[in-house]
Design a protein around this motif. Structure first.
Motif, mmCIF file in Angstrom:
data_model
loop_
_atom_site.group_PDB
_atom_site.id
_atom_site.type_symbol
_atom_site.label_atom_id
_atom_site.label_comp_id
_atom_site.label_asym_id
_atom_site.label_seq_id
_atom_site.Cartn_x
_atom_site.Cartn_y
_atom_site.Cartn_z
ATOM 1 N N GLU A 1 -9.152 4.124 -0.903
ATOM 2 C CA GLU A 1 -10.216 3.776 0.049
ATOM 3 C C GLU A 1 -10.033 2.345 0.547
ATOM 4 O O GLU A 1 -10.185 2.056 1.739
ATOM 5 N N TRP A 2 -9.721 1.432 -0.372
ATOM 6 C CA TRP A 2 -9.514 0.037 -0.006
ATOM 7 C C TRP A 2 -8.320 -0.094 0.943
ATOM 8 O O TRP A 2 -8.392 -0.798 1.957
ATOM 9 N N ARG A 3 -7.245 0.616 0.626
ATOM 10 C CA ARG A 3 -6.055 0.552 1.469
ATOM 11 C C ARG A 3 -6.294 1.200 2.834
ATOM 12 O O ARG A 3 -5.751 0.739 3.848
ATOM 13 N N GLY B 1 3.354 -0.558 -2.442
ATOM 14 C CA GLY B 1 2.423 -1.059 -1.449
ATOM 15 C C GLY B 1 1.669 0.002 -0.696
ATOM 16 O O GLY B 1 0.821 -0.317 0.143
ATOM 17 N N LEU B 2 1.945 1.288 -0.978
ATOM 18 C CA LEU B 2 1.237 2.377 -0.302
ATOM 19 C C LEU B 2 0.849 3.481 -1.281
ATOM 20 O O LEU B 2 -0.326 3.762 -1.477
ATOM 21 N N ARG B 3 1.850 4.145 -1.886
ATOM 22 C CA ARG B 3 1.614 5.241 -2.817
ATOM 23 C C ARG B 3 0.605 6.237 -2.249
ATOM 24 O O ARG B 3 -0.356 6.641 -2.905
ATOM 25 N N ASP C 1 4.777 -8.808 -0.534
ATOM 26 C CA ASP C 1 3.404 -8.719 -1.037
ATOM 27 C C ASP C 1 3.368 -8.590 -2.555
ATOM 28 O O ASP C 1 2.536 -7.877 -3.106
ATOM 29 N N HIS C 2 4.257 -9.259 -3.236
ATOM 30 C CA HIS C 2 4.327 -9.135 -4.694
ATOM 31 C C HIS C 2 3.037 -9.678 -5.326
ATOM 32 O O HIS C 2 2.563 -10.763 -4.968
ATOM 33 N N PRO C 3 2.448 -8.943 -6.278
ATOM 34 C CA PRO C 3 1.200 -9.395 -6.907
ATOM 35 C C PRO C 3 1.325 -10.734 -7.634
ATOM 36 O O PRO C 3 0.350 -11.492 -7.714
ATOM 37 N N ASP C 4 2.501 -11.039 -8.162
ATOM 38 C CA ASP C 4 2.670 -12.332 -8.815
ATOM 39 C C ASP C 4 2.563 -13.472 -7.811
ATOM 40 O O ASP C 4 2.090 -14.572 -8.146
ATOM 41 N N ASN D 1 -1.609 -4.568 -0.315
ATOM 42 C CA ASN D 1 -1.731 -4.892 -1.739
ATOM 43 C C ASN D 1 -2.961 -5.775 -1.957
ATOM 44 O O ASN D 1 -3.057 -6.855 -1.372
ATOM 45 N N PRO D 2 -3.912 -5.344 -2.776
ATOM 46 C CA PRO D 2 -5.099 -6.165 -3.037
ATOM 47 C C PRO D 2 -4.745 -7.374 -3.901
ATOM 48 O O PRO D 2 -3.676 -7.419 -4.526
ATOM 49 N N ALA D 3 -5.620 -8.353 -3.932
ATOM 50 C CA ALA D 3 -5.416 -9.526 -4.777
ATOM 51 C C ALA D 3 -5.241 -9.078 -6.221
ATOM 52 O O ALA D 3 -5.971 -8.199 -6.714
ATOM 53 N N ALA D 4 -4.286 -9.677 -6.913
ATOM 54 C CA ALA D 4 -3.931 -9.225 -8.258
ATOM 55 C C ALA D 4 -5.105 -9.245 -9.223
ATOM 56 O O ALA D 4 -5.223 -8.360 -10.087
ATOM 57 N N GLU D 5 -5.988 -10.227 -9.101
ATOM 58 C CA GLU D 5 -7.094 -10.365 -10.050
ATOM 59 C C GLU D 5 -8.356 -9.623 -9.596
ATOM 60 O O GLU D 5 -9.353 -9.624 -10.311
ATOM 61 N N SER D 6 -8.325 -9.013 -8.421
ATOM 62 C CA SER D 6 -9.479 -8.241 -7.954
ATOM 63 C C SER D 6 -9.535 -6.906 -8.688
ATOM 64 O O SER D 6 -8.566 -6.496 -9.348
#
Length: 561
Positions: free
Chosen positions: A545-547, A260-262, A131-134, A490-495
């Motif tokens: 919250e999103w996760r 991916g969690l934290r 799930d790498h953001p790149d 992992n949310p979309a990198a640009e979101s």
């Protein structure tokens, strides 16, 4: 986490990681099992196909014509070796016309991929975190090739993986080819002990965090600076320090610390890791070890090569990490050449006094493994690359990677699809093959190779079994925890959430390092208190919250909610 790559076995030990990990979406750990004859039939059919002059079904067949493509490992401080320098690469290059051009970044991975993206000169295949953001940036830009049209035509992934739904992107398509996927527990996280040092110190009990501290003190007193008491691998990737965290709580997971969690699950929500009492207690213990110089003092900036050199020369007393068996397994063979009583062994995971040792999990796995291979739109023939990966992950490909080309150590398949090992099987040669091939095991199939490896090992005395394999079976696999439910968080990198994640990740590592280097327990609390405030100011609560919402969606898909 890398191996959180594999498996290293992880992978060859596996694991991973990815974990490694496998369960389907409908029910964690309950994937479709291949028919007992599937592996045999697939392997034999592939062999037959490779010797057929004319392929009439439109499928790409390994060896019928040349295949050349570029590959890039998007991991800090990790580059693929030259293809022909590995046993599998040399064999496939010479015998099957497969040439892979490895692109190196020499440590500047972020800059390297950014430059390739900016110039639109992408590698044909990228291997990185699942799930790498790149990778999300490439997905958003339409630069990834979906695999859906190939799954039935080249069925190994579908056959051995089972339900692929949790791996799909938002558009419903599959772009990830997982590495070290499995329906059974696997992984290599844990503690490796230097046998020579342990024997010289009288073989003391090593079960609790108190035992470990006392032991490290004794190492320091006897050997001074010539030996690193506790080697945590790469602290900036959590690694061995993350393993220590799990010792302080039943069900405390390595994955709680990952990018991916934290977070820590509590009452159906994902809550801050920095406010978690278990994490705080662990950080105080780790900080104590660090300030007393019981932990490698350059843990946050040392390279893989530096860690490997110390392990290979026996200059560490305790080595912990996400996959310490990779280095220790290689060192075991080298050290015991000159000292049969030397080398390393593994112990049951350390636990805080009073906790149930059987509820301590130093490592985690998912049904999908640790990382994944992506094919980009730069590829001239993406179907050929996918077909190669599918062969690579199938019975024949797995056997060649682990045991060498058919004919020397193995010949054909039995009725269950496992390799038939020959009387010429050479354990040392096999161990060397696995170690040298490990860096290019892109799409490992844990479901198949584990039983295959154990077919040979099962009838050997414990001390004669492959070092990695024996400890996987007795220590690491029984103590890894399935975290498939936490994939895809992992949310979309640009979101907005993706931008928050990037900032949180950067600050978290700074907070983490400061807390490890704190001068007292009080300072640890002070650093973490301020760190919590700083993360919240970046939007940490919103990210959690999103996760949480995504996690609950996963649970629903897996029928675990």
């Amino acid at each position: 986490m890398r191996k959180m790559r594999k498996p290293l076995l992880v992978m060859a030990s596996l694991c991973l990681v990815f974990a490694t990990l496998l369960a389907g979406c409908s029910k964690s750990g309950d994937t479709n099992k291949p028919d007992p004859g599937t592996a045999k039939n697939e392997g034999q059919q592939q062999k037959n196909n490779n010797t057929t002059a004319n392929n009439t079904d439109g499928k790409w067949v390994l060896g019928e014509k040349p295949l050349e493509f570029s590959a890039y490992a998007h991991y800090n401080n990790t580059d693929f070796p030259k293809w022909e320098s590995t046993p599998i690469g040399k064999y496939l290059s010479e015998e099957k016309q497969v040439k892979i051009n490895m692109i190196a970044a020499a440590g500047a991975h972020t800059q390297k991929l950014s430059a390739m993206m900016a110039s639109d000169e992408l590698p044909d295949m990228i291997w990185t975190d699942r799930d790498h953001p790149d990778i999300d940036r490439l997905y958003q830009a339409g630069k990834l090739v979906p695999y859906d049209d190939y799954l039935d035509k080249y069925p190994n992934l579908k056959t051995w993986m089972g339900d692929l739904n949790l791996l799909r992107h938002d558009d419903g398509k599959l772009y990830r080819f997982p590495n070290w996927y499995s329906s059974n527990p696997f992984g290599n996280a844990g503690y490796v002990i230097n046998k020579k040092i342990y024997d010289e110190l009288g073989k003391p009990k090593l079960e609790t965090t108190d035992d470990l501290y006392d032991y490290l003190v004794k190492v320091k007193e006897k050997y001074g600076d010539s030996i690193v008491p506790f080697e945590p691998h790469r602290a900036q990737d959590m690694q061995g320090l993350g393993v220590l965290y799990t010792a302080f709580g039943e069900g405390a997971l390595y994955t709680h610390l990952s990018s991916g969690l934290r977070a820590v699950p509590k009452d159906g929500k994902l809550t801050s890791i920095l406010t978690d009492p278990v994490f705080r207690e662990a950080q105080k213990y780790i900080a104590k070890l660090y300030r007393e110089k019981l932990i490698s003092q350059d843990a946050f900036n040392q390279t893989e090569d530096q860690v490997l050199e110390r392990v290979m020369t026996g200059r560490v007393a305790v080595f912990a990490g996400a996959s310490p068996t990779d280095f220790a397994g290689e060192a075991q063979a080298e050290l015991t050449k000159t000292d049969p009583d030397g080398g390393y062994f593994m112990i049951w995971p350390i636990h805080k006094p009073g906790l149930d040792k059987n509820k301590i999990y130093p490592g985690t796995y998912t049904s999908f493994g640790w990382n994944a291979a992506y094919i980009t739109t730069a590829a001239k023939d993406p179907e050929a690359i996918f077909a190669f990966l599918d062969w690579y992950t199938g019975p024949e490909g797995m056997n060649v990677q682990f045991f060498g080309p058919e004919g020397k150590n193995w010949q054909g398949f039995d009725e269950e699809g496992k390799p038939n090992f020959t009387e010429n099987y050479d354990p040392k040669e096999v161990a060397e093959i696995q170690s040298k091939n490990n860096p290019v095991m892109f799409v490992g199939n844990t479901s198949y190779i584990d039983p295959a490896k154990y077919k040979y090992m099962a009838n050997l005395p414990f001390e004669e079994q492959d070092w990695r394999t024996r400890y996987q079976q007795t220590i690491t696999w029984p103590t890894q925890y399935n975290v498939t439910e936490f994939t895809g968080l992992n949310p979309a990198a640009e979101s907005e959430e993706g931008i928050i994640q990037a900032s949180v990740d950067e600050m978290f590592l700074e907070i983490y390092a400061k807390s490890v280097m704190a001068g007292s327990d009080e300072e640890v609390d002070k650093i973490l208190d301020q760190g919590q405030k700083d993360l919240v100011s970046l939007g940490y609560d919103r990210l959690l919250e999103w996760r949480t919402a995504k996690w609950q969606e996963n649970l629903a898909k897996m029928n675990k909610k």
